[in-house]
Write an enzyme that holds these catalytic residues in place. Structure first.
Site, PDB file in Angstrom:
ATOM      1  N   PHE A 284      -5.488   6.048  -0.091  1.00 60.47           N
ATOM      2  CA  PHE A 284      -4.640   4.858  -0.109  1.00 60.47           C
ATOM      3  C   PHE A 284      -4.780   4.124  -1.432  1.00 60.47           C
ATOM      4  CE2 PHE A 284      -5.015   5.230   4.525  1.00 60.47           C
ATOM      5  CZ  PHE A 284      -3.726   4.910   4.945  1.00 60.47           C
TER       6      PHE A 284
ATOM      7  N   PHE B 210       2.672   9.717   3.546  1.00 62.09           N
ATOM      8  CA  PHE B 210       2.971   9.534   4.963  1.00 62.09           C
ATOM      9  C   PHE B 210       3.352   8.103   5.301  1.00 62.09           C
ATOM     10  CE2 PHE B 210      -1.689   9.296   4.495  1.00 62.09           C
ATOM     11  CZ  PHE B 210      -1.936   8.020   5.005  1.00 62.09           C
ATOM     12  N   ASP B 211       3.089   7.164   4.400  1.00 65.63           N
ATOM     13  CA  ASP B 211       3.463   5.776   4.663  1.00 65.63           C
ATOM     14  C   ASP B 211       3.418   4.995   3.362  1.00 65.63           C
ATOM     15  OD1 ASP B 211       4.229   3.534   6.028  1.00 65.63           O
ATOM     16  OD2 ASP B 211       2.282   3.134   6.932  1.00 65.63           O
TER      17      ASP B 211
ATOM     18  N   TYR C 285       0.820  -1.212   0.000  1.00 65.75           N
ATOM     19  CA  TYR C 285       0.000   0.000   0.000  1.00 65.75           C
ATOM     20  C   TYR C 285       0.855   1.263   0.000  1.00 65.75           C
ATOM     21  CZ  TYR C 285       1.283   0.519   4.903  1.00 65.75           C
ATOM     22  OH  TYR C 285       2.000   0.664   6.066  1.00 65.75           O
TER      23      TYR C 285
ATOM     24  N   TYR D 156      -8.251   8.331  11.238  1.00 61.06           N
ATOM     25  CA  TYR D 156      -7.714   8.569  12.580  1.00 61.06           C
ATOM     26  C   TYR D 156      -8.448   9.678  13.318  1.00 61.06           C
ATOM     27  CZ  TYR D 156      -3.994   5.537  10.975  1.00 61.06           C
ATOM     28  OH  TYR D 156      -3.291   4.452  10.501  1.00 61.06           O
TER      29      TYR D 156
ATOM     30  N   ILE E 241      -7.709   0.863  10.864  1.00 60.80           N
ATOM     31  CA  ILE E 241      -8.749   1.892  10.810  1.00 60.80           C
ATOM     32  C   ILE E 241      -9.991   1.357  10.099  1.00 60.80           C
ATOM     33  CG2 ILE E 241      -7.137   3.837  10.927  1.00 60.80           C
ATOM     34  CD1 ILE E 241      -7.356   4.118   7.903  1.00 60.80           C
TER      35      ILE E 241
END
Length: 256
Positions: free
Chosen positions: A236, A176-177, A166, A220, A194
């Site tokens: 995502f 961010f990731d 992902y 979040y 989540i």
């Protein structure tokens, strides 16, 4: 708090000493090259550089909050104290620095609240426009998804353990990731992430790749996680690589 005050005072001292040295060098019109040949020299320079970096960031952070400290007064305070002629006694210094710390916290809280409200509004506007695009599906919860490629494997249920690749970004495109960046797929129980992921991955068959746009309440929420500010709408791209069987006590088989 005491540690912050100490660091601030030491940083001010380094700043003042630097300024004094620069003035002396200007008078002689000769700047001596910094020698960092020995470990002791490097240690001494390292302390100064570390504190200087702290002060630079600290003053920049305060300026962003609308607090600008007079650099000349910082240097004057250091010089007066060094000469044994400080205009404020230690009790007053503690008082004013404590007040400064309180002011910073108040402004940080106010800024965080304003940023969170802004993120909420921008997220709602983005979701409304994104929902109009061809290929974007919206579930009852508000989760939005696009099918980038459809697999032919099984679909997981919430209690399954899944293995995925992902990439996660904010609405401005900042990443961010990413498991791709780590070159390492992620494995986790689907009911321990989540809500947007728990719901979204159950729509996917193994081998599929989807794009999810997740409202903050399915992400979040109001938590500020640093790289993911409060009330952030998340985007995502997810590949469902496999559904892993559970061991006797609910742990995934190690297939990596």
């Amino acid at each position: 708090m005491k540690q912050t005050i100490k660091l601030s005072l030491v940083a001010a001292a380094v700043l003042a000493l630097t300024a004094c040295n620069q003035k002396a060098e200007e008078k002689t019109a000769k700047v001596e090259e910094v020698k960092l040949e020995t470990e002791v020299q490097q240690q001494a320079y390292g302390i100064g550089a570390s504190v200087g970096n702290f002060l630079q960031k600290d003053m920049a952070d305060k300026k962003e909050l609308g607090i600008e400290l007079d650099q000349a007064l910082i240097m004057r305070g250091f010089k007066d104290a060094l000469d044994g002629n400080a205009k404020l006694d230690e009790a007053k210094i503690r008082e004013v620095l404590t007040a400064l710390d309180s002011s910073v916290r108040e402004k940080q809280t106010a800024k965080a609240k304003a940023d969170a409200e802004k993120n909420k509004v921008e997220g709602a506007e983005y979701l409304a426009e994104n929902a109009k695009k061809d290929g974007v599906n919206v579930t009852e919860s508000g989760l939005q998804y696009e099918v980038l490629s459809e697999g032919e494997g099984k679909k997981p249920v919430a209690t399954d353990i899944v293995k995925v690749h992902y990439k996660g970004t904010l609405l401005d495109g900042s990443e961010f990731d990413s498991s791709y960046a780590r070159n390492q797929p992620a494995t986790f129980p689907l009911n321990q992430v989540i809500a947007g992921w728990t719901e979204g991955l159950q729509l996917m068959a193994v081998g599929s790749k989807y794009k999810f746009t997740i409202p903050s309440e399915l992400g979040y929420g109001e938590r500020n996680l640093g790289k993911i500010p409060a009330n952030s709408t998340l985007v995502f791209e997810v590949e469902l690589l496999e559904i892993q069987e559970e061991k006797e006590h609910g742990h995934a088989h190690d297939s990596e």
